[in-house]
Enzyme design. Structure first.
Site: not given
Ligand SMILES: *Cc1c(COP(=O)(O)O)cnc(C)c1O
Ligand code: SF4
Length: 396
Positions: A138-139, A142, A151, A158, A319, A363
């Site tokens: 997305r970014y 990264r 998990c 979650c 969310d 974010k």
């Molecule tokens: C949160 C997230 C990241 C990392 O975001 P940072 O602000 O750099 O910590 C990278 N990709 C996705 C899709 C995310 O949701």
């Molecule tokens: S929030 Fe969801 S993905 Fe993260 S540890 Fe908990 S159950 Fe697993």
């Protein structure tokens, strides 16, 4: 000291420092609840902890006094989203208080069965931004890399409920390799967030394979491991795991403490061992109604995290995932928390409050308003005590 000591040869199991007892005393050892007769070698073994997880209501009833609501909620939710609690985490629950902050994270409540009109199936559009299965890009620089759907514990709030705990949807080796190939051919990627589920549900060998593959790509500068095991299964941080991990530095770990009750001696030790091995740990808290929607609780949590050498990084607004609306708070609550941290305590204890925008916007930071406006070159500001000040810009 010998000059030929290479990077990574320090024996981190025998640290050359001690932590004062007045610090350690703030991190109580987990009570063992019904597992008090279990031998240390089992209790401290993460495989044992995983095998003995509390997965049904009969077992849960031995650990806590299950309420009628919890029973109904379990029956209604188990099909969609498993219950699974490590003995370690379960032993932190209050047996009599259904509103215990640990219990609310692990045991279903009726709110889970309620889908609000604004709830979304894929609130963060993580699927839409997937160039290959199991990778969200997305970014610009990264990616988010899903390596498993398991998990140690399933958190009731979650965001990835649909995926997590469904073993049929776990990433196979082919999918992993396709994602790695995508990263290899996209040279603009410099940071890989290794996620899941929980990446520490993978074996050390599988993680080593992933990290070795990534380290063979010159454009990859850092990776981060997003794991809740430091909270729910600190026993996972074994010597073997640390030896594996520190071959791949620089490594960052992003973990997920939500409440000061989670800061036990076991958690402290796990963080200390990781930090001693050179890993930089940050925390991503989720703001949850009835659990941590209180400035005093967040401040206490963040102070404890700093003593564990964990830097508070993000506070997430909850969310719009399905069946978690009972955990959501109004925006003002997060702002109130930040307002009560900034200036009143160490800047190191002040994370960024963010909303992960529905629809895949990423974010977005939310801040109390400290900038009050500008007339000509004169900027009006207010401080943490709401006193006003001016700053004058250069004249030219
Ligand atoms: C949160 C997230 C990241 C990392 O975001 P940072 O602000 O750099 O910590 C990278 N990709 C996705 C899709 C995310 O949701
Ligand atoms: S929030 Fe969801 S993905 Fe993260 S540890 Fe908990 S159950 Fe697993």
């Amino acid at each position: 000291m010998s000059d030929n000591k290479r990077d990574g040869e320090v024996n981190f199991n025998q640290p050359e420092y001690t932590t004062p007892n007045h610090i350690l005393d703030r991190f109580p050892v987990a009570p063992r609840s019904i597992w008090s007769k279990v031998e240390d070698k089992d209790w401290n073994n993460w495989i044992w902890q995983q095998q003995q997880r509390v997965r049904n209501i009969e077992m849960l009833s031995k650990v806590i006094n299950v309420t009628e609501e919890e029973k109904q909620a379990y029956d209604g939710s188990v099909e969609m989203f498993n219950m699974s609690i490590t003995p370690y985490y379960a032993s932190l629950m209050d047996a009599d208080d259904p509103n215990c902050p640990i219990r609310m994270q692990a045991v279903p409540k009726l709110g889970e069965l309620h889908i609000s009109p604004e709830d979304l199936e894929d609130p963060l559009a993580e699927e839409r931004d997937m160039p290959v299965p199991g990778l969200t890009h997305r970014y610009p620089d990264r990616v988010l890399f899903y390596t498993t759907h398991n998990c140690a514990m399933y958190c009731r709030f979650c965001t990835r409920k649909r995926k997590v705990s469904d073993p049929g949807s776990a990433a196979q080796k082919k999918q992993l390799d396709d994602a790695l190939e995508y990263i290899r051919t996209h040279k603009e990627i410099r940071d890989v967030v290794i996620s899941g589920g929980d990446p520490l549900s993978n074996s050390d060998d599988r993680l080593d394979y992933i990290l070795t593959s990534l380290r063979a790509m010159p454009h990859i500068e850092i990776f981060r491991m997003g794991t809740r095991n430091l909270v729910t299964l600190p026993q996972r941080i074994t010597d073997d795991f640390i030896y594996m991990l520190r071959k791949h530095h620089p490594v960052f770990v992003n973990t997920h403490y939500n409440h000061p009750k989670e800061c036990t001696r076991e958690a402290y030790d796990a963080c200390r061992r990781l930090s001693d091995a050179g890993v930089v740990i940050s925390n991503q808290m989720v703001l949850l109604k009835g659990i941590n929607d209180d400035p005093k609780i967040v401040k206490e949590l963040n102070h404890k995290l700093l003593m564990m050498r964990v830097r508070p990084y993000y506070i997430y607004q909850c969310d719009l995932s399905q069946g978690i609306s009972h955990f959501r708070t109004p925006i003002e609550k997060g702002l109130e928390i930040i307002e009560n941290l900034r200036g009143w305590t160490s800047g190191l204890a002040v994370p960024h409050l963010v909303i992960d925008a529905p629809g895949g916007g990423g974010k977005i930071p939310i801040l109390p308003q400290y900038f009050l406006g500008k007339t000509g070159k004169t900027v009006k500001l207010r401080n943490y005590k709401k006193k006003e000040f001016t700053y004058v810009e250069p004249q030219e």
